[in-house]
Design a protein around this motif. Structure first.
Motif, mmCIF file in Angstrom:
data_model
loop_
_atom_site.group_PDB
_atom_site.id
_atom_site.type_symbol
_atom_site.label_atom_id
_atom_site.label_comp_id
_atom_site.label_asym_id
_atom_site.label_seq_id
_atom_site.Cartn_x
_atom_site.Cartn_y
_atom_site.Cartn_z
ATOM 1 N N LEU A 129 -72.066 35.531 -9.727
ATOM 2 C CA LEU A 129 -70.886 36.697 -8.800
ATOM 3 C C LEU A 129 -71.308 37.790 -7.708
ATOM 4 N N HIS A 130 -70.696 37.820 -6.517
ATOM 5 C CA HIS A 130 -71.233 39.009 -5.799
ATOM 6 C C HIS A 130 -70.929 40.696 -6.421
ATOM 7 N N PRO A 131 -71.761 41.590 -6.225
ATOM 8 C CA PRO A 131 -72.338 42.656 -7.120
ATOM 9 C C PRO A 131 -70.719 43.355 -7.763
ATOM 10 N N ALA A 132 -70.280 43.215 -6.541
ATOM 11 C CA ALA A 132 -68.667 44.130 -6.369
ATOM 12 C C ALA A 132 -67.293 43.626 -7.246
ATOM 13 N N VAL A 133 -67.434 42.423 -6.978
ATOM 14 C CA VAL A 133 -66.646 41.508 -8.604
ATOM 15 C C VAL A 133 -67.413 41.305 -9.705
ATOM 16 N N ALA A 134 -69.189 41.242 -10.161
ATOM 17 C CA ALA A 134 -68.701 41.261 -10.909
ATOM 18 C C ALA A 134 -68.706 42.968 -12.160
ATOM 19 N N THR A 135 -68.753 43.738 -11.455
ATOM 20 C CA THR A 135 -67.975 45.572 -11.436
ATOM 21 C C THR A 135 -66.515 45.029 -11.647
ATOM 22 N N ARG A 136 -65.700 44.785 -10.982
ATOM 23 C CA ARG A 136 -64.806 44.654 -11.218
ATOM 24 C C ARG A 136 -64.515 43.796 -12.225
ATOM 25 N N LEU A 137 -65.093 42.547 -13.225
ATOM 26 C CA LEU A 137 -64.448 41.704 -13.394
ATOM 27 C C LEU A 137 -65.071 42.789 -14.867
ATOM 28 N N MET A 138 -66.722 43.014 -15.064
ATOM 29 C CA MET A 138 -66.648 44.494 -16.176
ATOM 30 C C MET A 138 -65.583 45.255 -16.924
ATOM 31 N N ARG A 139 -65.651 46.032 -15.745
ATOM 32 C CA ARG A 139 -63.862 47.287 -15.554
ATOM 33 C C ARG A 139 -62.767 45.754 -16.530
#
Length: 219
Positions: A129-139
């Motif tokens: 996952l792109h870091p920005a995408v991973a952040t959104r998913l974790m959120r």
């Protein structure tokens, strides 16, 4: 087998993007680009014929978008892994793409070596996952809500309840005494906020969250 090249299909409506990806990927001995498609529909047809290991899937394309194409690819060839490769990082694209069956989600600013690692990882069934995408998913995963319906306004909840009862947009408009165009806007907002693909998923969620009874009385 692990020593065979990873068979990759490129699905993107921009010929320049496909050409650049092919030229780059073909410099790696363990990767073979087996085909290119300029639309989601064309990509599905090629998947059915070629059965690639990995599909690099754009999201915004003519005829059929990448989300619908991803869902169809996974149905046609469960062994084929989909890597979304797009310019878009909005929630309304990320979550539907993952729900549709995409294993990985990368943005087009990804580094060349990162892309190759993602392809190799997809061959093993491992997500990237792109870091920005991973952040959104974790959120999204760590947010605490009593119900996903908390995202909706009161009017949107009323519209969702009507959807769950099988009412058409015209019927909802008459029932709530609002314009049919307003109903369409509410439906679009509901699907976007809840990260759903269609009215059927919305209706099932409404029942699951007890917005309407499982077996509503017949009028």
């Amino acid at each position: 087998m692990a020593d065979e090249p990873i068979r990759v299909l490129l699905v993107d409506d921009h010929a320049v993007v496909r050409r650049g990806l092919r030229t780059f990927l073909e410099t790696y001995e363990d990767i073979e680009v087996v085909g290119e498609a300029a639309s989601g529909a064309e990509g599905i047809a090629l998947v059915q014929r070629l059965l690639p290991d990995v599909v690099l899937m754009d999201l915004v394309m003519p005829e059929m978008d990448g989300i619908a194409a991803t869902r169809a690819v996974r149905a046609a060839s469960p062994a084929t892994q989909v890597i979304v490769l797009t310019s878009y990082s909005e929630d309304e694209r990320i979550f539907p793409a993952i729900k549709a069956g995409a294993l990985s989600y990368l943005l087009k600013d990804v580094g060349p070596e990162e892309l190759v690692r993602a392809i190799r990882a997809a061959r093993r069934g491992e997500a990237t996952l792109h870091p920005a995408v991973a952040t959104r998913l974790m959120r999204e995963l760590t947010q605490t809500r009593t119900s996903p319906l908390d995202e909706l306004t009161e009017r949107e909840r009323e519209v969702l309840a009507c959807i769950a009862r099988g009412m058409s947009n015209a019927e909802i408009a008459r029932h709530l005494v609002i314009g049919e165009r307003t109903v369409k806007t509410h439906v679009s907002n509901i699907l976007s906020k809840l990260h759903l693909q269609d009215r059927t998923q919305a209706a099932l969620l409404a029942v699951r969250e007890r917005l309407v009874p499982l077996d509503p009385p017949q009028s």
